[in-house]
Design a protein around this motif. Structure first.
Motif, PDB file in Angstrom:
ATOM      1  N   ALA A  81      44.979   5.495 -63.091  1.00 10.70           N
ATOM      2  CA  ALA A  81      44.991   4.624 -64.267  1.00 10.70           C
ATOM      3  C   ALA A  81      44.192   5.230 -65.415  1.00 10.70           C
ATOM      4  CB  ALA A  81      44.422   3.252 -63.904  1.00 10.70           C
ATOM      5  N   ASP A  82      44.524   4.814 -66.623  1.00 11.35           N
ATOM      6  CA  ASP A  82      43.692   5.124 -67.792  1.00 11.35           C
ATOM      7  C   ASP A  82      42.614   4.041 -67.838  1.00 11.35           C
ATOM      8  OD1 ASP A  82      45.310   7.301 -68.628  1.00 11.35           O
ATOM      9  OD2 ASP A  82      46.725   5.888 -69.502  1.00 11.35           O
ATOM     10  N   VAL A  83      41.376   4.427 -67.580  1.00 13.73           N
ATOM     11  CA  VAL A  83      40.287   3.463 -67.434  1.00 13.73           C
ATOM     12  C   VAL A  83      39.428   3.456 -68.696  1.00 13.73           C
ATOM     13  CG1 VAL A  83      38.299   2.753 -66.050  1.00 13.73           C
ATOM     14  CG2 VAL A  83      40.276   3.825 -64.937  1.00 13.73           C
ATOM     15  N   VAL A  84      39.224   2.256 -69.233  1.00 13.81           N
ATOM     16  CA  VAL A  84      38.391   2.076 -70.424  1.00 13.81           C
ATOM     17  C   VAL A  84      37.272   1.106 -70.079  1.00 13.81           C
ATOM     18  CG1 VAL A  84      38.314   1.335 -72.830  1.00 13.81           C
ATOM     19  CG2 VAL A  84      40.379   2.439 -71.926  1.00 13.81           C
ATOM     20  N   ASN A  85      36.029   1.495 -70.330  1.00  7.23           N
ATOM     21  CA  ASN A  85      34.885   0.635 -70.064  1.00  7.23           C
ATOM     22  C   ASN A  85      34.398  -0.016 -71.348  1.00  7.23           C
ATOM     23  OD1 ASN A  85      34.853   1.359 -67.345  1.00  7.23           O
ATOM     24  ND2 ASN A  85      33.479   3.084 -67.698  1.00  7.23           N
ATOM     25  N   MET A  86      34.232  -1.354 -71.303  1.00  8.15           N
ATOM     26  CA  MET A  86      33.691  -2.088 -72.440  1.00  8.15           C
ATOM     27  C   MET A  86      32.348  -2.673 -72.024  1.00  8.15           C
ATOM     28  SD  MET A  86      35.221  -5.347 -74.532  1.00  8.15           S
ATOM     29  CE  MET A  86      34.349  -6.589 -73.606  1.00  8.15           C
ATOM     30  N   HIS A  87      31.272  -2.198 -72.632  1.00  5.87           N
ATOM     31  CA  HIS A  87      29.927  -2.639 -72.274  1.00  5.87           C
ATOM     32  C   HIS A  87      29.485  -3.796 -73.166  1.00  5.87           C
ATOM     33  CE1 HIS A  87      29.355   0.836 -69.621  1.00  5.87           C
ATOM     34  NE2 HIS A  87      29.985   1.531 -70.558  1.00  5.87           N
ATOM     35  N   ALA A  88      28.668  -4.673 -72.610  1.00  6.41           N
ATOM     36  CA  ALA A  88      28.214  -5.858 -73.343  1.00  6.41           C
ATOM     37  C   ALA A  88      27.475  -5.480 -74.616  1.00  6.41           C
ATOM     38  CB  ALA A  88      27.322  -6.709 -72.450  1.00  6.41           C
ATOM     39  N   ALA A  89      26.665  -4.429 -74.556  1.00  2.29           N
ATOM     40  CA  ALA A  89      25.863  -4.038 -75.722  1.00  2.29           C
ATOM     41  C   ALA A  89      26.739  -3.590 -76.881  1.00  2.29           C
ATOM     42  CB  ALA A  89      24.894  -2.926 -75.333  1.00  2.29           C
ATOM     43  N   GLN A  90      27.981  -3.174 -76.565  1.00  2.00           N
ATOM     44  CA  GLN A  90      28.888  -2.710 -77.614  1.00  2.00           C
ATOM     45  C   GLN A  90      29.924  -3.767 -77.975  1.00  2.00           C
ATOM     46  OE1 GLN A  90      30.422   0.581 -75.458  1.00  2.00           O
ATOM     47  NE2 GLN A  90      28.545   1.772 -75.579  1.00  2.00           N
ATOM     48  N   SER A  91      29.832  -4.928 -77.322  1.00  2.00           N
ATOM     49  CA  SER A  91      30.854  -5.955 -77.487  1.00  2.00           C
ATOM     50  C   SER A  91      30.636  -6.784 -78.741  1.00  2.00           C
ATOM     51  CB  SER A  91      30.847  -6.873 -76.258  1.00  2.00           C
ATOM     52  OG  SER A  91      31.589  -8.037 -76.490  1.00  2.00           O
ATOM     53  N   SER A  92      31.741  -7.264 -79.299  1.00  2.00           N
ATOM     54  CA  SER A  92      31.658  -8.148 -80.470  1.00  2.00           C
ATOM     55  C   SER A  92      31.094  -9.514 -80.109  1.00  2.00           C
ATOM     56  CB  SER A  92      33.044  -8.313 -81.096  1.00  2.00           C
ATOM     57  OG  SER A  92      33.444  -7.100 -81.693  1.00  2.00           O
ATOM     58  N   VAL A  93      31.016  -9.805 -78.786  1.00  2.00           N
ATOM     59  CA  VAL A  93      30.375 -11.045 -78.362  1.00  2.00           C
ATOM     60  C   VAL A  93      28.939 -11.075 -78.879  1.00  2.00           C
ATOM     61  CG1 VAL A  93      29.579 -12.373 -76.368  1.00  2.00           C
ATOM     62  CG2 VAL A  93      31.858 -11.356 -76.363  1.00  2.00           C
ATOM     63  N   LEU A  99      34.203 -16.285 -76.402  1.00  2.00           N
ATOM     64  CA  LEU A  99      34.830 -15.703 -75.224  1.00  2.00           C
ATOM     65  C   LEU A  99      36.349 -15.787 -75.325  1.00  2.00           C
ATOM     66  CD1 LEU A  99      33.955 -14.346 -72.622  1.00  2.00           C
ATOM     67  CD2 LEU A  99      34.028 -16.576 -71.494  1.00  2.00           C
ATOM     68  N   ILE A 100      36.855 -16.881 -75.886  1.00  2.00           N
ATOM     69  CA  ILE A 100      38.304 -17.024 -76.051  1.00  2.00           C
ATOM     70  C   ILE A 100      38.833 -15.977 -77.022  1.00  2.00           C
ATOM     71  CG2 ILE A 100      40.119 -18.533 -76.943  1.00  2.00           C
ATOM     72  CD1 ILE A 100      38.595 -20.894 -75.776  1.00  2.00           C
ATOM     73  N   ASP A 101      38.111 -15.733 -78.108  1.00  2.00           N
ATOM     74  CA  ASP A 101      38.530 -14.694 -79.054  1.00  2.00           C
ATOM     75  C   ASP A 101      38.541 -13.324 -78.383  1.00  2.00           C
ATOM     76  OD1 ASP A 101      38.925 -16.403 -81.184  1.00  2.00           O
ATOM     77  OD2 ASP A 101      36.871 -16.216 -81.913  1.00  2.00           O
ATOM     78  N   THR A 102      37.527 -13.081 -77.547  1.00  2.00           N
ATOM     79  CA  THR A 102      37.477 -11.811 -76.822  1.00  2.00           C
ATOM     80  C   THR A 102      38.665 -11.689 -75.889  1.00  2.00           C
ATOM     81  OG1 THR A 102      35.063 -11.747 -76.923  1.00  2.00           O
ATOM     82  CG2 THR A 102      36.117 -10.396 -75.239  1.00  2.00           C
ATOM     83  N   ALA A 103      39.006 -12.779 -75.201  1.00  2.00           N
ATOM     84  CA  ALA A 103      40.157 -12.768 -74.293  1.00  2.00           C
ATOM     85  C   ALA A 103      41.438 -12.460 -75.056  1.00  2.00           C
ATOM     86  CB  ALA A 103      40.264 -14.117 -73.585  1.00  2.00           C
ATOM     87  N   MET A 104      41.600 -13.069 -76.205  1.00  2.00           N
ATOM     88  CA  MET A 104      42.802 -12.839 -77.010  1.00  2.00           C
ATOM     89  C   MET A 104      42.863 -11.394 -77.512  1.00  2.00           C
ATOM     90  SD  MET A 104      42.863 -16.480 -79.085  1.00  2.00           S
ATOM     91  CE  MET A 104      44.282 -16.053 -80.085  1.00  2.00           C
ATOM     92  N   THR A 105      41.685 -10.841 -77.835  1.00  2.00           N
ATOM     93  CA  THR A 105      41.629  -9.447 -78.280  1.00  2.00           C
ATOM     94  C   THR A 105      42.031  -8.504 -77.150  1.00  2.00           C
ATOM     95  OG1 THR A 105      39.890  -9.932 -79.887  1.00  2.00           O
ATOM     96  CG2 THR A 105      40.129  -7.643 -79.199  1.00  2.00           C
ATOM     97  N   LEU A 106      41.470  -8.740 -75.967  1.00  2.00           N
ATOM     98  CA  LEU A 106      41.816  -7.909 -74.807  1.00  2.00           C
ATOM     99  C   LEU A 106      43.307  -8.004 -74.501  1.00  2.00           C
ATOM    100  CD1 LEU A 106      38.800  -8.711 -72.443  1.00  2.00           C
ATOM    101  CD2 LEU A 106      39.208  -6.574 -73.675  1.00  2.00           C
ATOM    102  N   ASN A 107      43.864  -9.207 -74.602  1.00  2.00           N
ATOM    103  CA  ASN A 107      45.282  -9.397 -74.318  1.00  2.00           C
ATOM    104  C   ASN A 107      46.152  -8.656 -75.325  1.00  2.00           C
ATOM    105  OD1 ASN A 107      47.210 -10.740 -72.565  1.00  2.00           O
ATOM    106  ND2 ASN A 107      47.791 -11.927 -74.352  1.00  2.00           N
ATOM    107  N   ALA A 108      45.708  -8.640 -76.588  1.00  2.00           N
ATOM    108  CA  ALA A 108      46.478  -7.956 -77.632  1.00  2.00           C
ATOM    109  C   ALA A 108      46.517  -6.454 -77.428  1.00  2.00           C
ATOM    110  CB  ALA A 108      45.900  -8.286 -79.002  1.00  2.00           C
ATOM    111  N   MET A 109      45.578  -5.930 -76.663  1.00  2.00           N
ATOM    112  CA  MET A 109      45.545  -4.489 -76.386  1.00  2.00           C
ATOM    113  C   MET A 109      46.528  -4.089 -75.288  1.00  2.00           C
ATOM    114  SD  MET A 109      41.452  -3.730 -76.655  1.00  2.00           S
ATOM    115  CE  MET A 109      40.564  -4.021 -78.180  1.00  2.00           C
ATOM    116  N   ARG A 110      47.204  -5.077 -74.701  1.00  2.00           N
ATOM    117  CA  ARG A 110      48.245  -4.824 -73.697  1.00  2.00           C
ATOM    118  C   ARG A 110      47.716  -4.062 -72.487  1.00  2.00           C
ATOM    119  NH1 ARG A 110      51.865  -8.623 -75.030  1.00  2.00           N
ATOM    120  NH2 ARG A 110      52.432  -8.507 -77.235  1.00  2.00           N
TER     121      ARG A 110
END
Length: 323
Positions: A81-93, A99-110
């Motif tokens: 797989a192409d693995v991408v790590n998203m760390h909390a310190a770098q998150s827009s949260v 959290l819902i906005d983050t979920a929608m953003t992740l979903n939009a990335m397919r």
């Protein structure tokens, strides 16, 4: 396992959010799938399989982790797989995004599969309800850590041959431990007799309702145990004085050679890590060459996570019987 189950009937779930959602044969199915990857990881110098080739795996860790994140990353990469790590310190949260906005953003990335670790119980399910791909829970608050429960069960099954009928003592900070909860559910479902041992301040209320036997006396709880699973003191989740001091905690609830002698002579010693040596467990016990399975737990973690990633993405990959 019920006879005649094939394909998706063996594991009909879209996500892996909690052990509590699984039937015993579904747990066993995942453990059997993981056995294959144990063999692959041990047998091949080039530990790589391309079955997840072209798929994107996002590891969204809103809570700090080293070993769980690394384990999921290795698992995904070994499957291609192409693995991408998203760390909390770098998150827009951190910038105020919900959290819902983050979920929608992740979903939009397919993404094709998302692994989520979060400090709030239920957060992973909330995200899973908002995305169109499989989600794996890598630990949410005090709720569950399902792949840890699975890897611990696999470790025990490989060492002991079977889990049914074993006496498993889970010791330490049971109150704050999602690992304890997932192990209680997983091992109990597979037929183990589970005991929990903790100071009164770290023993959950009404824990008996989870079909376990509670002990506040460490020596009594270890008597005749087949498996001794120590838990980390989760100081970051404690608001108040739950223990007098680390030294006194070790005197009363630390696993020493003398205490281990109360368990069966071949009792297995486990710890999900990271360990506080000299607090929950003495080094001589943690490093025992025959009794300790702590490093084996880490190895089984990669195999279990490979199995889960494989199974949950079969429908997307059009695997026969799963699509």
């Amino acid at each position: 396992m019920p006879t005649g189950l094939t394909g998706r009937q063996q594991f009909p779930h879209r996500h892996l959010l909690a052990i509590s959602a699984l039937m015993p044969w579904e747990i066993s199915f995942l453990l059997d799938e993981a056995e294959h990857w144990v063999g692959v990881n041990r047998a091949h110098s080039r530990k790589h399989d391309d079955r997840l080739g072209g798929l994107t795996q996002i590891n969204a860790f809103f809570e700090n982790s080293t070993r769980t994140l690394l384990s999921f990353e290795i698992a995904g990469k070994r499957l291609g797989a192409d693995v991408v790590n998203m760390h909390a310190a770098q998150s827009s949260v951190k910038k105020g995004e919900t959290l819902i906005d983050t979920a929608m953003t992740l979903n939009a990335m397919r993404a094709d599969v998302i692994v989520i670790r979060h400090g709030s119980s239920g957060a992973v399910r909330l995200i899973a309800d908002k995305v169109s791909c499989p989600v794996l829970n890598a630990g949410d608050g005090w709720h569950e850590h399902p792949t840890q429960g699975l890897l611990d069960a696999l470790t025990i099954r490989r060492r002991k041959g079977s889990i049914a009928g074993l006496v498993v003592a889970i010791c330490g900070d049971v109150l704050h431990s999602r690992v304890a909860r997932s192990n209680i559910l997983c091992l109990g479902s597979l037929g183990a007799q589970v005991r929990v041992i903790a100071p009164p301040t770290l023993m959950p209320a009404a824990i008996e309702q989870m079909s376990v036997t509670p002990f506040t006396d460490m020596d009594a709880g270890l008597e005749g145990a087949d498996v001794v699973m120590m838990l980390r003191l989760q100081n970051e989740r404690m608001d108040g004085a739950f223990i007098p001091s680390p030294r006194e905690y070790h005197m009363l609830y630390g696993l020493t050679p003398e205490r281990l002698a109360r368990a069966k002579p071949d009792a297995l010693v486990m710890h999900p890590g990271p360990m506080n040596r000299g607090v929950e467990i003495s080094s001589i016990v943690a490093d025992h060459p025959e009794r300790s399975a702590i490093t084996e737990q880490v190895e089984m973690g990669v195999a279990v996570r490979m199995a889960c990633l494989d199974v949950l993405t079969r429908a997307a990959r059009g695997v026969e019987g799963w699509a």
